[in-house]
Motif scaffolding. Sequence first.
Motif, short mmCIF file in Angstrom:
data_model
loop_
_atom_site.label_atom_id
_atom_site.label_comp_id
_atom_site.label_asym_id
_atom_site.label_seq_id
_atom_site.Cartn_x
_atom_site.Cartn_y
_atom_site.Cartn_z
N GLN A 33 -18.93 6.72 25.01
CA GLN A 33 -18.90 5.26 25.00
C GLN A 33 -18.54 4.71 26.39
O GLN A 33 -19.07 3.71 26.85
N GLU A 45 -19.26 6.22 14.12
CA GLU A 45 -20.48 5.57 14.60
C GLU A 45 -20.75 4.28 13.82
O GLU A 45 -21.16 3.26 14.39
N THR A 46 -20.50 4.32 12.50
CA THR A 46 -20.75 3.14 11.67
C THR A 46 -19.80 2.00 12.01
O THR A 46 -20.21 0.84 12.10
N PHE A 70 -16.77 11.54 21.71
CA PHE A 70 -17.39 10.26 21.34
C PHE A 70 -16.90 9.16 22.27
O PHE A 70 -17.69 8.37 22.79
N THR A 92 -18.34 1.49 14.87
CA THR A 92 -18.74 0.98 16.18
C THR A 92 -19.90 -0.01 16.03
O THR A 92 -19.92 -1.06 16.69
N ARG A 93 -20.84 0.31 15.14
CA ARG A 93 -22.00 -0.56 14.94
C ARG A 93 -21.63 -1.81 14.15
O ARG A 93 -21.91 -2.94 14.58
#
Length: 251
Positions: A250, A212-213, A246, A215-216
Amino acid sequence: MFRPCIDLHEGKVKQIVGGTLGAAGLRTNFVSEKSAAWFAELYKRDGLTGGHVIMLGAGNESAARGALAAFPGGLHIGGGVNAANARDWLEAGASHVIVTSWVFREGRVDWERLDELVKAIGKEHLVLDLSCRKRGEDYFVVTDRWQNFTELTVNVDTLQKFSGYCAEFLIHAVDLEGLCRGIDGELVEKLGRWSPIPMTYAGGANSLADLETVTRLGQGKVNLTIGSALDIFGGNGVTYEDCVKFNRRQN
């Protein structure tokens, strides 16, 4: 997005601590009893394109060809690739070839070799591996199974220039590879700001939160490979099933 991997050493699927590769004190986190083709079939079943098969040294070609045959058009291949054999690997089923050491000579970029490679297969089939180690405040590209520093730093100018020669980048944070201590957030954030083309980052990921990190921080341009922390490679940080879920969210 999550991108899978198949790291081959002595013909077997392994997870190796990156900084020890090629050294006398080689450290291996995992050795699979399953073939490279088995992993490729798994990735094909779940629609995970763009993963990479890396041949770490000699004795891996047969296993690599088995993986490519199991998932034609779904995997990138790297390790010993050059202008003479790149086309053969594409014909064996790879969607892209990954190159590092062959385009560097004595620590410098060999632009003639890079031009030769692009002419042989087209930039749309080329991934440049700019895997790096930090020295001081900068990240330097390392070659020859990550043992030798080059003079090239990973920065905005480097990524802009090399993007004219390839479709994607692959960047291992070598000092974190295989350690499961978390990603290099500083590097990922810079890659997201600097790169004009997609890339895959690998090194240190140990949880779904890392995915998640990335991706951000990567602003949608940086994919993540998870190796030693993944349950299919003997890890307990994150399950393969959660990574697949995940990606589906997306999409």
